[in-house]
Design a protein around this motif. Structure first.
Motif, PDB file in Angstrom:
ATOM      1  N   TYR A 192       0.834  -1.215   0.000  1.00 47.90           N
ATOM      2  CA  TYR A 192       0.000   0.000   0.000  1.00 47.90           C
ATOM      3  C   TYR A 192       0.865   1.259   0.000  1.00 47.90           C
ATOM      4  N   GLY A 193       1.960   1.217   0.758  1.00 50.34           N
ATOM      5  CA  GLY A 193       2.852   2.374   0.781  1.00 50.34           C
ATOM      6  C   GLY A 193       3.423   2.619  -0.606  1.00 50.34           C
ATOM      7  N   VAL A 194       3.867   1.533  -1.259  1.00 54.54           N
ATOM      8  CA  VAL A 194       4.512   1.665  -2.572  1.00 54.54           C
ATOM      9  C   VAL A 194       3.527   2.187  -3.617  1.00 54.54           C
ATOM     10  N   ILE A 195       2.297   1.663  -3.614  1.00 51.03           N
ATOM     11  CA  ILE A 195       1.378   2.036  -4.713  1.00 51.03           C
ATOM     12  C   ILE A 195       0.571   3.290  -4.427  1.00 51.03           C
ATOM     13  N   ASP A 196       0.500   3.694  -3.149  1.00 52.56           N
ATOM     14  CA  ASP A 196      -0.459   4.767  -2.872  1.00 52.56           C
ATOM     15  C   ASP A 196       0.063   5.937  -2.056  1.00 52.56           C
ATOM     16  N   SER A 197       1.070   5.700  -1.192  1.00 52.59           N
ATOM     17  CA  SER A 197       1.358   6.772  -0.248  1.00 52.59           C
ATOM     18  C   SER A 197       2.810   6.763   0.228  1.00 52.59           C
ATOM     19  N   VAL A 198       3.515   7.805  -0.163  1.00 49.78           N
ATOM     20  CA  VAL A 198       4.910   7.935   0.280  1.00 49.78           C
ATOM     21  C   VAL A 198       4.954   8.052   1.806  1.00 49.78           C
ATOM     22  N   GLU A 199       3.942   8.750   2.390  1.00 42.85           N
ATOM     23  CA  GLU A 199       3.915   8.928   3.861  1.00 42.85           C
ATOM     24  C   GLU A 199       3.807   7.571   4.557  1.00 42.85           C
ATOM     25  N   VAL A 200       2.940   6.712   4.015  1.00 45.07           N
ATOM     26  CA  VAL A 200       2.773   5.386   4.624  1.00 45.07           C
ATOM     27  C   VAL A 200       4.064   4.584   4.479  1.00 45.07           C
ATOM     28  N   PHE A 201       4.721   4.709   3.328  1.00 46.50           N
ATOM     29  CA  PHE A 201       5.990   4.008   3.132  1.00 46.50           C
ATOM     30  C   PHE A 201       7.029   4.509   4.139  1.00 46.50           C
ATOM     31  N   ASP A 202       7.120   5.837   4.294  1.00 47.19           N
ATOM     32  CA  ASP A 202       8.073   6.423   5.263  1.00 47.19           C
ATOM     33  C   ASP A 202       7.778   5.917   6.672  1.00 47.19           C
TER      34      ASP A 202
END
Ligand SMILES: NC(=O)c1ccc[n+]([C@@H]2O[C@H](COP(=O)([O-])OP(=O)(O)OC[C@H]3O[C@@H](n4cnc5c(N)ncnc54)[C@H](O)[C@@H]3O)[C@@H](O)[C@H]2O)c1
Length: 364
Positions: A192-202
């Motif tokens: 989900y971080g990779v496909i949708d949200s840099v913040e979630v990935f961070d």
């Protein structure tokens, strides 16, 4: 307990809440009564989950004077079958279930998929609620209303789109989840971080170690992020006609590897490898930054997931499976690739030579 609404197509009747909390099994009884009034509740679960949580949930329902029974079936993907489905339906009939009854799916993705499928077809459909107990189910399979059972010819070949009346997530269920099952869910959470949200990935990069230690607040935040992203995509494309396909990021090569290993590589590990392959193809074909591809690989490794294809799996074997997929999809394999972090797109024209080269690279 935090909650968010899945808003579907302005049809209020089919919108529902996702509620998330820690140690909230007691409250789930109340939520069930509120969100899905019924004359008879039947908990559907597998034997593993039944042994730990089944009687607890049944006890809570009965304490609230809600008429409730429980049906359990063997654990594992092999039980996601026609045989199990028919056996559960026969038990439902014996218990006197009818159109005023409702089902409660207590378990992982297998329980959720089977229960949702039965709910969508039993007596031309009865309501159900998802109470997911694995991380895969809490971040992915319980949300979005895809139901399915497997046939000897392949996975998920019989299924429906049928939304639950609610999804109630108790993060405490994860206390008893084996590490490998946890890792499978982490692969989906990272996706989900990779496909949708840099913040979630961070957020995942910063906290992966504490999440691996099962810090309850961080787990709750991670699951909340995943549910928010998945619900947002489902709201736009409930029946997977377009955008919902980005959720398959990493799954094309992942499925080929999983099947080629004869399912000795877990789904989560295979998806992890598939995500790395998709990031590498994106880097070669669409200037996806190398630094971001390395970040993805590093995060997956920190989560205990694999980024390499085992030598025992042949490139030809993977290619044969990908070609079979291609036939099914009208002579093009639809890969989900990345332009940037959080910016996926569907590409139907990855040349076979690029696929082969990527697979070979990942075996070094
Ligand atoms: N419908 C969808 O959108 C969707 C999405 C992703 C996956 N799926 C499906 O989900 C299935 C995989 O789900 P899964 O990974 O949850 O596997 P699973 O349901 O087989 O559960 C994995 C194992 O964990 C055990 N378990 C469950 N909760 C536990 C707990 N709290 N403590 C201890 N043990 C527990 C189960 O008994 C089982 O042995 C596949 O069939 C897949 O096709 C569906």
């Amino acid at each position: 307990m935090k909650s968010m609404k899945v808003n579907l197509d302005k049809r209020v009747a089919s919108s529902y809440d996702i509620c998330i909390g820690y140690d909230v099994l007691d409250r789930i009884g109340l939520l069930i009564a509120k969100h899905m009034p019924a004359l008879h509740y039947i908990v559907i679960t597998d034997v593993n989950v039944s042994a730990i949580y089944g009687m607890k949930l049944l006890g809570r329902l009965r304490e609230m004077a809600l008429p409730a029974d429980m049906i359990e079936f063997p654990a594992g993907e092999d039980a996601k079958s026609i045989g199990t489905t028919v056996a559960i339906v026969e038990r439902l009939i014996k218990l006197g279930a009818d159109r005023k009854s409702a089902l409660l799916a207590l378990g992982g993705g297998v329980v959720g998929d089977v229960t949702g499928f039965i709910a969508s077809t039993f007596m031309r459909s009865i309501p159900y609620i998802q109470i997911p107990t694995t991380l895969v189910a809490q971040v992915d399979s319980s949300i979005g209303g895809k139901t399915a059972i497997d046939l000897p010819e392949g996975k998920n070949l019989l299924g429906t789109f049928y939304q639950p009346k609610g999804v109630f997530i108790d993060v405490k269920f994860l206390d008893t989840l084996p590490e490998e099952e946890m890792n499978s869910g982490l692969a989906e959470a990272i996706k989900y971080g990779v496909i949708d949200s840099v913040e979630v990935f961070d957020f995942l990069e910063r906290n992966i170690e504490a999440i691996k230690e099962r810090d309850r607040d961080l787990l709750e935040e991670m699951i909340g992020n995943a549910c928010r992203i998945k619900k947002g995509i489902v709201e736009i494309d409930e029946k997977e006609m377009g955008m919902r396909r980005v959720l398959n990021f990493g799954h094309t090569i992942g499925h080929a590897i999983e099947a080629e290993s004869n399912f000795t590589i877990s789904h989560g590990a295979a998806v992890s490898i598939g995500m790395v392959a998709a990031a590498r193809i994106s880097e070669g074909m669409h200037d996806f930054p190398r630094r971001d591809r390395e970040r993805i690989e590093h995060l997956l490794e920190s989560a205990g997931l694999s980024c390499r294809i085992p030598q025992t799996i042949t490139t030809d074997g993977i290619m044969t499976r990908l070609r079979a997929d291609k036939k099914k999809e009208g002579d093009r394999i639809h890969f989900v690739l990345l332009k940037k972090m959080g910016m996926p797109f569907i590409n139907g024209g990855v040349p076979e030579a690029v696929l082969r080269e990527t697979v070979e690279e990942m075996k070094k």
